[in-house]
Write an enzyme that holds these catalytic residues in place. Structure first.
Site, short mmCIF file in Angstrom:
data_model
loop_
_atom_site.label_atom_id
_atom_site.label_comp_id
_atom_site.label_asym_id
_atom_site.label_seq_id
_atom_site.Cartn_x
_atom_site.Cartn_y
_atom_site.Cartn_z
N GLU A 15 3.90 110.28 55.05
CA GLU A 15 3.94 109.18 55.66
C GLU A 15 3.31 109.50 56.94
O GLU A 15 3.60 110.50 57.68
CB GLU A 15 5.35 108.55 55.92
N ARG B 47 12.99 121.26 48.22
CA ARG B 47 12.62 121.50 49.59
C ARG B 47 12.67 122.83 50.27
O ARG B 47 13.46 123.70 49.96
CB ARG B 47 13.43 120.71 50.44
N LYS C 255 11.68 115.62 59.95
CA LYS C 255 10.88 114.80 61.13
C LYS C 255 11.31 114.06 62.19
O LYS C 255 11.10 114.11 63.28
CB LYS C 255 10.09 113.91 60.25
P1 ATP Z 1 11.57 113.56 56.60
O1 ATP Z 1 11.72 114.78 57.27
O2 ATP Z 1 11.83 112.27 57.39
O3 ATP Z 1 12.55 113.60 55.18
P2 ATP Z 1 9.32 114.04 55.08
O4 ATP Z 1 9.27 115.27 55.89
O5 ATP Z 1 9.93 113.85 53.66
O6 ATP Z 1 10.18 113.03 56.04
P3 ATP Z 1 6.91 112.87 54.09
O7 ATP Z 1 5.97 112.32 54.67
O8 ATP Z 1 7.70 111.66 53.34
O9 ATP Z 1 8.04 113.20 55.13
O10 ATP Z 1 6.56 113.97 53.28
C1 ATP Z 1 5.52 114.08 52.45
C2 ATP Z 1 5.62 115.08 51.15
O11 ATP Z 1 6.01 116.39 51.63
C3 ATP Z 1 6.76 114.64 50.38
O12 ATP Z 1 6.28 114.59 48.92
C4 ATP Z 1 7.81 115.50 50.40
O13 ATP Z 1 8.48 115.69 49.08
C5 ATP Z 1 7.20 116.89 50.88
N1 ATP Z 1 8.03 117.50 51.64
C6 ATP Z 1 8.65 117.04 52.94
N2 ATP Z 1 9.41 117.94 53.42
C7 ATP Z 1 9.40 119.13 52.60
C8 ATP Z 1 10.05 120.36 52.63
N3 ATP Z 1 10.98 120.76 53.55
N4 ATP Z 1 9.95 121.11 51.55
C9 ATP Z 1 9.13 120.77 50.57
N5 ATP Z 1 8.34 119.62 50.44
C10 ATP Z 1 8.55 118.66 51.64
MG MG Z 2 10.27 111.74 52.91
#
Ligand code: ATP
Ligand code: MG
Length: 562
Positions: free
Chosen positions: A39, A268, A278
């Protein structure tokens, strides 16, 4: 035990197994397509790096397609600034231009809208006039079944009419939503008539005022995957319980066979001493706890770049840790060790003095400059050698002198002899102090016979220290970084990660002394200041260096302790 060696020869994990099984059964006629769907509401962090590396390597390894898709369904929080930075950071990480044009969920708003009308006509979606708070309360809990909305049994015509009015901007935000009609008693909370559309009046950075309703993640995601013909929709574990809904929507739309994407979840990435949410990262920036998204203490790719982490080392790290099905936390030292190993191979060595103390060599021939030859990188012969001017007036590191040396302190002290790296043996004969008693200068003598780094009579010294010629030195500054959080699991005790901020995570050293050849370094390249660590020149301010990582491999100690 996890070691820090090379990545395994034959890669294998449950996602690779799945892709190979799909190729064997010809599920997608040999196609493999993945995507990274951020996003655009923040900058990418190292958790995203893991998702990017995973998705792009699956596509690469099976001659498939990898797309960047901006999941731009919330006009309130998204902006073009984030859109540009995401693409830029992604290309930096992968070390190449994207092979495909970036895609946008907002390009599918029309199709998603038409599909929503489809669901209404099939009696599978309805307009609910209740506010989101009430709806949320009626969802019930794990032990408690949900309540049907009083609007759940509206007729198809009325729903269609209201939904069209929602689109046309006849409603205020929060006045009504579109919900899928599934089952308010379902075991899976995500299946209790989830929201598909909300009214939002904010202008969207791409579609402007065209839409007054915006799809939720659940409604947009699987359908966008299907539109793009994604085969393997890989997402992090928190979406596991959404998979049933993902499939339900595709079922209703009769998207089947080789047109149907499948969602698979992976753990994650988390690190000790780090936050990767985020929301929290945004807070650190907005509250000025850090100097921006690109602050070198941030776990963002921008921060990594400014700090001098080589992209390939981050990729190798991601490959090394692989993917897991359960969440865990990696030690930050492991990532640092990948960075350090890469830089040890590639970074040129130079001498710099961060905390200068003047040394005058009293028996040095006046005005004489002795050009000393130094090795640029002992790990890489092709990096060659350079010359460093040695004179009778030098700077050494203040920490390399002690007036009253402690036991086991072997560096310079009154009456003691040490080796100057690439120079001579010197002995400290006299200390000069100012009125307050601070040491301001050392008067030393050198032994001209020790030019080769050894004394002809075989006498030994216990320490070798670095130095810079005073009259030739360039003056710069350096920023030293420590961990942003002082505890391994920020917030573990109080529930508030910000309580564990390390107040001393950044130290500026001004008036540092640099050997002259540092001025000729290629822009952007990380350099090892001997005995001090790896440093990355700032992109904008000349002779400002950010410490990338120290020299000591803490990961090696962690492995030993286990
Ligand atoms: P928030 O921190 O608010 O949960 P987000 O980091 O998940 O947000 P997105 O923009 O939705 O934000 O993430 C994009 C992609 O990155 C998603 O498919 C998510 O699964 C992946 N992603 C985000 N954080 C991680 C992480 N710590 N480890 C692995 N993949 C991640
Ligand atoms: Mg997310």
């Amino acid at each position: 035990m996890e070691t820090q060696g090379e990545p395994p020869i034959k890669k294998s994990n449950f996602i690779i197994d799945l892709v190979e099984a799909d190729l064997d059964s010809n599920r997608y006629d040999g196609r493999v397509q993945t995507r990274f769907p951020p996003e655009p509401n923040g900058f990418l962090h190292v958790g995203h790096a893991k998702a990017i590396c995973l998705n792009s390597s699956i596509a690469n390894d099976y001659s498939g397609v990898f797309n960047l898709r901006y999941d731009d369904t919330n006009p309130v929080t998204e902006s073009t600034e984030f859109v540009a930075s995401i693409k830029d950071d992604l290309q930096w990480l992968l070390g190449e231009e994207l092979k495909t044009v970036p895609l946008h969920t907002s390009d599918y708003f029309k199709q998603l809208y038409l599909w929503a009308e489809d669901l209404i006509m099939k009696g599978k979606a309805y307009v609910d006039d209740q506010d989101v708070k009430t709806i949320s309360k009626q969802r019930g809990g794990f032990q408690e079944t949900g309540l049907n909305s009083p609007y759940r049994d509206r007729g198809t015509e009325e729903n269609l009419h209201l939904f069209r009015e929602m689109r046309a901007g006849k409603f205020y935000e929060g006045e009504c939503v579109l919900r899928a009609k599934i089952d308010m008693g379902h075991d899976n909370m995500n299946m209790r008539d989830p929201i598909m559309y909300r009214v939002k009046t904010e202008e969207h950075f791409r579609t402007g005022k065209e839409w007054n309703i915006y799809p939720t993640y659940d409604w947009a995601h699987g359908q966008s995957d299907a539109i793009e013909k994604v085969t393997h929709s890989l997402c992090s574990l928190e979406f596991e319980s959404h998979r049933e809904l993902y499939n339900w929507f595709l079922d209703q739309l009769e998207i089947t066979g080789n047109q149907r994407p499948y969602q698979t979840e992976f753990a994650r990435l988390n690190f000790t001493y780090t936050v990767l949410s985020k929301r929290l990262l945004k807070y650190l920036v907005e509250d000025k706890i850090v100097d921006g998204w690109d602050d070198p203490r941030m776990p963002t790719l921008r921060g990594f770049r400014k700090r001098g982490y080589p992209a390939v080392a981050v990729r190798n790290f991601c490959e090394h840790i692989g993917v897991a099905k359960t969440n865990g936390t990696h030690e930050i030292e492991l990532l640092e060790s990948f960075i350090r190993n890469n830089l040890n191979q590639n970074a040129e060595r130079r001498m710099a003095v961060l905390n200068p103390l003047k040394v005058t060599i009293t028996n040095w021939p006046e005005g004489h400059v002795d050009m000393r030859q130094a090795i640029n990188n002992p790990e890489d012969e092709s990096a060659g050698t350079r010359e460093i001017p040695f004179t009778g007036s030098l700077y050494i590191e203040r920490e390399d002198f002690m007036e009253n040396p402690e036991p086991k302190y072997y560096r310079l002290a009154p009456g003691r002899e040490v080796r100057l790296r690439y120079g001579y043996f010197i002995t400290c004969n006299k200390i000069v102090k100012d009125k307050e008693g601070n040491v301001t200068e050392l008067l030393c003598s050198y032994d001209p016979e020790t030019s080769g780094g050894k004394a002809p009579d075989g006498r030994k010294v216990k320490a070798t220290i670095h130095w810079v010629s005073a009259e030739h030195a360039l003056e710069g500054s350096a920023v030293l970084y420590d961990r942003l959080f002082s505890t391994e699991h920020p917030g573990a005790e109080t529930g508030e990660p910000l309580d564990d901020i390390n107040p001393n995570s950044k130290t500026l050293r001004e008036c540092i002394k640099l050997e002259p050849s540092i001025g000729d370094l290629t822009r952007g390249s990380v350099v090892q200041f001997e005995r001090l660590g790896y440093f990355h020149p700032d992109e904008e301010i000349p002779l400002l260096f950010h410490r990338t990582v120290g020299l000591r491999d803490e990961w090696a100690n962690i492995v030993k302790r286990r």
